[in-house]
Design a protein around this motif. Structure first.
Motif, PDB file in Angstrom:
ATOM      1  N   PHE A  18       0.839  -1.215   0.000  1.00 29.60           N
ATOM      2  CA  PHE A  18       0.000   0.000   0.000  1.00 29.60           C
ATOM      3  C   PHE A  18       0.871   1.262   0.000  1.00 29.60           C
ATOM      4  O   PHE A  18       0.556   2.242  -0.677  1.00 29.60           O
ATOM      5  CB  PHE A  18      -0.922   0.024   1.224  1.00 29.60           C
ATOM      6  CG  PHE A  18      -2.087  -0.917   1.141  1.00 29.60           C
ATOM      7  CD1 PHE A  18      -2.914  -0.946   0.019  1.00 29.60           C
ATOM      8  CD2 PHE A  18      -2.394  -1.776   2.204  1.00 29.60           C
ATOM      9  CE1 PHE A  18      -4.010  -1.803  -0.050  1.00 29.60           C
ATOM     10  CE2 PHE A  18      -3.481  -2.641   2.139  1.00 29.60           C
ATOM     11  CZ  PHE A  18      -4.291  -2.657   1.014  1.00 29.60           C
ATOM     12  N   ALA A  19       1.958   1.240   0.779  1.00 30.25           N
ATOM     13  CA  ALA A  19       2.810   2.430   0.874  1.00 30.25           C
ATOM     14  C   ALA A  19       3.462   2.732  -0.471  1.00 30.25           C
ATOM     15  O   ALA A  19       3.576   3.888  -0.874  1.00 30.25           O
ATOM     16  CB  ALA A  19       3.885   2.243   1.942  1.00 30.25           C
ATOM     17  N   TYR A  23      -3.375   2.749  -2.484  1.00 30.62           N
ATOM     18  CA  TYR A  23      -4.487   1.813  -2.288  1.00 30.62           C
ATOM     19  C   TYR A  23      -4.983   1.237  -3.613  1.00 30.62           C
ATOM     20  O   TYR A  23      -5.136   0.045  -3.783  1.00 30.62           O
ATOM     21  CB  TYR A  23      -5.628   2.534  -1.573  1.00 30.62           C
ATOM     22  CG  TYR A  23      -6.837   1.641  -1.346  1.00 30.62           C
ATOM     23  CD1 TYR A  23      -6.899   0.822  -0.233  1.00 30.62           C
ATOM     24  CD2 TYR A  23      -7.898   1.642  -2.249  1.00 30.62           C
ATOM     25  CE1 TYR A  23      -8.002  -0.001  -0.018  1.00 30.62           C
ATOM     26  CE2 TYR A  23      -9.000   0.827  -2.038  1.00 30.62           C
ATOM     27  CZ  TYR A  23      -9.051   0.005  -0.927  1.00 30.62           C
ATOM     28  OH  TYR A  23     -10.125  -0.807  -0.723  1.00 30.62           O
ATOM     29  N   ARG A  24      -5.227   2.133  -4.559  1.00 36.27           N
ATOM     30  CA  ARG A  24      -5.863   1.720  -5.801  1.00 36.27           C
ATOM     31  C   ARG A  24      -5.023   0.713  -6.596  1.00 36.27           C
ATOM     32  O   ARG A  24      -5.559  -0.255  -7.132  1.00 36.27           O
ATOM     33  CB  ARG A  24      -6.153   2.953  -6.671  1.00 36.27           C
ATOM     34  CG  ARG A  24      -7.591   3.103  -7.064  1.00 36.27           C
ATOM     35  CD  ARG A  24      -7.835   4.512  -7.610  1.00 36.27           C
ATOM     36  NE  ARG A  24      -7.837   5.478  -6.516  1.00 36.27           N
ATOM     37  CZ  ARG A  24      -8.935   5.783  -5.818  1.00 36.27           C
ATOM     38  NH1 ARG A  24     -10.086   5.240  -6.122  1.00 36.27           N
ATOM     39  NH2 ARG A  24      -8.883   6.647  -4.825  1.00 36.27           N
ATOM     40  N   ASN A  25      -3.706   0.962  -6.664  1.00 38.99           N
ATOM     41  CA  ASN A  25      -2.848   0.109  -7.492  1.00 38.99           C
ATOM     42  C   ASN A  25      -2.302  -1.124  -6.777  1.00 38.99           C
ATOM     43  O   ASN A  25      -1.596  -1.921  -7.390  1.00 38.99           O
ATOM     44  CB  ASN A  25      -1.672   0.928  -8.051  1.00 38.99           C
ATOM     45  CG  ASN A  25      -2.159   2.032  -8.967  1.00 38.99           C
ATOM     46  OD1 ASN A  25      -3.122   1.849  -9.710  1.00 38.99           O
ATOM     47  ND2 ASN A  25      -1.519   3.188  -8.897  1.00 38.99           N
ATOM     48  N   ALA A  26      -2.587  -1.241  -5.482  1.00 38.83           N
ATOM     49  CA  ALA A  26      -2.118  -2.430  -4.756  1.00 38.83           C
ATOM     50  C   ALA A  26      -3.074  -3.587  -5.041  1.00 38.83           C
ATOM     51  O   ALA A  26      -4.284  -3.407  -4.951  1.00 38.83           O
ATOM     52  CB  ALA A  26      -2.073  -2.129  -3.262  1.00 38.83           C
ATOM     53  N   SER A  27      -2.541  -4.747  -5.401  1.00 36.87           N
ATOM     54  CA  SER A  27      -3.448  -5.879  -5.661  1.00 36.87           C
ATOM     55  C   SER A  27      -3.323  -6.923  -4.548  1.00 36.87           C
ATOM     56  O   SER A  27      -2.256  -7.108  -3.963  1.00 36.87           O
ATOM     57  CB  SER A  27      -3.138  -6.510  -7.014  1.00 36.87           C
ATOM     58  OG  SER A  27      -2.086  -7.439  -6.881  1.00 36.87           O
ATOM     59  N   MET A  28      -4.441  -7.599  -4.262  1.00 38.43           N
ATOM     60  CA  MET A  28      -4.463  -8.636  -3.236  1.00 38.43           C
ATOM     61  C   MET A  28      -3.559  -9.796  -3.657  1.00 38.43           C
ATOM     62  O   MET A  28      -3.004 -10.489  -2.800  1.00 38.43           O
ATOM     63  CB  MET A  28      -5.896  -9.107  -3.007  1.00 38.43           C
ATOM     64  CG  MET A  28      -6.790  -8.039  -2.381  1.00 38.43           C
ATOM     65  SD  MET A  28      -6.277  -7.533  -0.703  1.00 38.43           S
ATOM     66  CE  MET A  28      -7.348  -8.589   0.298  1.00 38.43           C
ATOM     67  N   ASP A  29      -3.401 -10.019  -4.957  1.00 40.30           N
ATOM     68  CA  ASP A  29      -2.490 -11.063  -5.441  1.00 40.30           C
ATOM     69  C   ASP A  29      -1.051 -10.767  -4.998  1.00 40.30           C
ATOM     70  O   ASP A  29      -0.352 -11.643  -4.482  1.00 40.30           O
ATOM     71  CB  ASP A  29      -2.536 -11.140  -6.978  1.00 40.30           C
ATOM     72  CG  ASP A  29      -3.820 -11.801  -7.472  1.00 40.30           C
ATOM     73  OD1 ASP A  29      -4.034 -12.981  -7.114  1.00 40.30           O
ATOM     74  OD2 ASP A  29      -4.598 -11.138  -8.173  1.00 40.30           O
ATOM     75  N   ASP A  30      -0.622  -9.527  -5.227  1.00 36.45           N
ATOM     76  CA  ASP A  30       0.738  -9.135  -4.833  1.00 36.45           C
ATOM     77  C   ASP A  30       0.946  -9.300  -3.333  1.00 36.45           C
ATOM     78  O   ASP A  30       1.995  -9.760  -2.885  1.00 36.45           O
ATOM     79  CB  ASP A  30       0.980  -7.638  -5.143  1.00 36.45           C
ATOM     80  CG  ASP A  30       1.118  -7.390  -6.632  1.00 36.45           C
ATOM     81  OD1 ASP A  30       1.406  -8.357  -7.365  1.00 36.45           O
ATOM     82  OD2 ASP A  30       0.931  -6.228  -7.043  1.00 36.45           O
TER      83      ASP A  30
END
Lengths: 217, 217
Positions: A18-19, A23-30
């Motif tokens: 997230f940092a 928020y928007r570009n962070a993926s749960m897969d990553d």
């Protein structure tokens, strides 16, 4: 591996992601991959991206506030108490740069309830500093060293606390940017002591605050 | 009515709307209605919501920087120069609360190129303050009143400027919240002079800065 340990690993990976990406570009897969777990396990433990983001902010805010409280040398003179608290703040933000970016940039940028968590943390720190300043002023008044007209009032202590917290945030932002010639945690804390304790007026005359001179023997 | 005047009316309405509702919730219909013009005219003059938002940020940033520069009493002593600049900052943000919210909250929240405009404005102010502090320190050194070891270095002047700008932003945020018992522009500037110029150490001893005592006769 116990659930609590797994959860902390997920939060570590999530704070980093997230940092760095927002928020928007962070993926749960990553986040799952970085934590070394499956995506369904992340959802099982932390439910949704929103809740994961909120959990990260709460953990980092609590950890920062705890670091400042723990760093303050309560029985030391007022200047040394301020120095120790500032040093705790700058050391913690330097050691946890992702946590600091999450609180100072990402949570505010994302807005809504996340920004409010940070507003609440900031209010807690301002209140803590206000009380510390009020207590220091009271001690001085008791020792008879403050002139009657010069006493710090409650409203003024709040204002000074806002100024101090804003100055510390601004310096931490600068310190977090090594490319911009930012200072170390020690240097940031020393700069702020010179600014806030000694004052620019005395600095201009060549006076400065030194932690050494004020260390209790 | 000349185009330039119409454009300023549109920008006035847009600053107010963006500041109060945020970028996402502000509608071009509302802005046109508040400006007393048709929506097609807003698009004709300012092209898109994005460009309108950018134009608002640029106008408000330029206006804040100009207000600070104009307020500084260049020929006065160093403390009076600082006081006049701070007073200019707090007076301008108090008179233009929507502009301040747009710069300090909405532009950063919306991120991307808008946040970068604010970063650039902030860098300009930090640089201006750094130069002012360096000049004041140089004057003092020339007058022989600074001890050799106590001189302010370039890097330190930057750090002090970051601290001062952060403190001022934090106090302006507080001043912008009358419900939170925030101060007037005068009070905010006086608090910051006491904090930054006199220093907490001297404040604790009951000393304080007074604009009256330092006014050139």
């Amino acid at each position: 591996m116990p659930r609590a340990v797994r959860e902390q690993q997920m939060l570590d990976a999530a704070v980093r992601t997230f940092a760095r990406r927002g928020y928007r570009n962070a993926s749960m897969d990553d986040i799952a991959e970085q934590a070394g777990v499956s995506k369904p396990l992340v959802y099982l433990y932390l439910h949704s991206k929103d809740e994961l983001f909120a959990a990260c902010i709460r953990r980092e805010a609590a950890s920062l506030v705890a670091a400042i409280r723990a760093a303050v040398e309560h029985d030391a003179p007022a200047d040394r108490r301020l120095w120790s608290g500032l040093h705790g703040f700058f050391a913690h933000t330097a050691e946890h740069p992702d946590g600091w970016v999450l609180l100072h940039v990402q949570a505010r940028t994302h807005g809504g309830p996340f920004a409010l968590e940070v507003v609440a943390m900031r209010a807690e720190i301002v209140e803590f500093v206000t009380q510390a300043l009020t207590a220091a002023a009271r001690e001085n008044a008791r020792c008879g060293s403050a002139r009657g007209t010069g006493r710090i009032t409650g409203g003024e202590a709040s204002g000074l606390a806002y100024a101090l917290v804003g100055a510390a945030e601004s310096l931490a932002e600068w310190a977090g940017d090594p490319a911009g010639g930012g200072p170390s945690a020690e240097e940031a804390a020393a700069t702020l002591m010179n600014f806030a304790w000694t004052g620019l007026g005395s600095l201009m005359r060549g006076e400065r605050w030194s932690s050494g001179e004020h260390t209790p023997a």
